[in-house]
Design a protein around this motif. Sequence first.
Motif, mmCIF file in Angstrom:
data_model
loop_
_atom_site.group_PDB
_atom_site.id
_atom_site.type_symbol
_atom_site.label_atom_id
_atom_site.label_comp_id
_atom_site.label_asym_id
_atom_site.label_seq_id
_atom_site.Cartn_x
_atom_site.Cartn_y
_atom_site.Cartn_z
ATOM 1 N N HIS A 233 0.819 -1.212 0.000
ATOM 2 C CA HIS A 233 0.000 0.000 0.000
ATOM 3 C C HIS A 233 0.854 1.263 0.000
ATOM 4 O O HIS A 233 0.346 2.355 -0.291
ATOM 5 N N GLN A 235 1.937 3.083 2.331
ATOM 6 C CA GLN A 235 1.413 4.101 3.238
ATOM 7 C C GLN A 235 2.379 4.322 4.396
ATOM 8 O O GLN A 235 3.072 3.402 4.823
ATOM 9 N N ILE A 238 0.170 2.041 8.580
ATOM 10 C CA ILE A 238 -0.944 1.203 8.140
ATOM 11 C C ILE A 238 -1.149 0.050 9.126
ATOM 12 O O ILE A 238 -0.182 -0.512 9.649
ATOM 13 N N GLU A 310 -8.839 0.453 1.779
ATOM 14 C CA GLU A 310 -8.212 1.382 2.710
ATOM 15 C C GLU A 310 -9.230 2.372 3.275
ATOM 16 O O GLU A 310 -10.146 2.785 2.574
ATOM 17 N N ILE A 360 -3.504 4.819 7.945
ATOM 18 C CA ILE A 360 -4.475 4.106 7.107
ATOM 19 C C ILE A 360 -4.829 2.773 7.770
ATOM 20 O O ILE A 360 -3.970 2.127 8.367
#
Length: 372
Positions: A233, A235, A238, A310, A360
């Motif tokens: 992802h 991110q 997360i 997400e 996230i």
Amino acid sequence: MARSMGPVRLKKTSPVTIVLGTALCIFILYFLIGPSTPDFSASRKATAASHPLSPPTSPFRKSTGSRKPKPPPVSHYNLNNVTVTANPLENRENILILTPMARFYQGYWDNLLRLSYPHELITLGFILPKTTEGNTATTALQKQIARTQKSGQEKDRFKSIIILRQDFDPPIQSQDESERHKMKNQKIRRAGMAKARNSLLFSTLGPATSWVLWVDADVVETPPTLIQDLARHNQPVITPNCYQRYWNPETKEMDERAYDFNNWQDSPTAQDLAKQMDPDDILLEGYGEMATYRTLMAYLYKEDGLLHEEIPLDGVGGATLLVKADVHRDGAMFPPFSFYHLIETEGFAKMAKRLGWQPIGLPNYKVYHYNE
């Protein structure tokens, strides 16, 4: 009358027996004075530290000779060369897995061993309290580490392992789930947890670390591809959904229930409550005495939902949490004090957001907590 004995004749030893005896003696001597741990593979040798004061996340090979050790090296690192990408496996990025541990669960260790990410790129870090229970956990942990790192298969051995002991007393002595989750114990308990997390983080984060994966000691089941799945992802922060398996007496079969309620989206009600609080007061989630009406990720799971869906979060738990190392390097830590009326992992989420990093959540991707 005594009978006289004739001369004693010794049986001649064959050359084969002498050779075998010599070989056996050499083997025994090597076993006694040789290195106590198996040799590293070529890839592990290439990254092994040359001195015990080298970065803690690098494996260190003890010298077997009697020569005086070299002085600590002066090392230069260009952090711009440390990649943090959606494909850490292809780019061979280093992962630091950190776990505050008060009790040792075999399921936790077995789950770590099942992770499919190359273990030679994973450093493990632990911090344990100096209590009777903490001593028991440390002994059990060291036993598993020795089994894995010394006699285990090469693929199972981790890059390096660091064990720290807390230099402060735990705020509550009992680690029973019922005692840990009493509302009156939350502020002092989570402040202690925050201190432990910060001590562990600041002592182990190395210059080559790309990702930090926080895994609680009572998380006993995750997908083997956990690291790759979360990192894809790309991110900064997360977290998956943490559930718990249990025996349902009504259906007479195994079932699942939501466990971690610290992954949430904020609400106007919670914000209004915070405005009425004293500066040192904190908001807590999951208690009827303090209804916040936040949106809890634990209840957003959909059986037919997308696995990698997400959602943005304002608070996170620490059951399983993947963080880009740059987020921690920017200063995002776990406040052991009231930070915007939040503490520990939820305070960390607030601090990350204040630094420009949006947490996230993955409501349909589940990991599982031990059921006491």
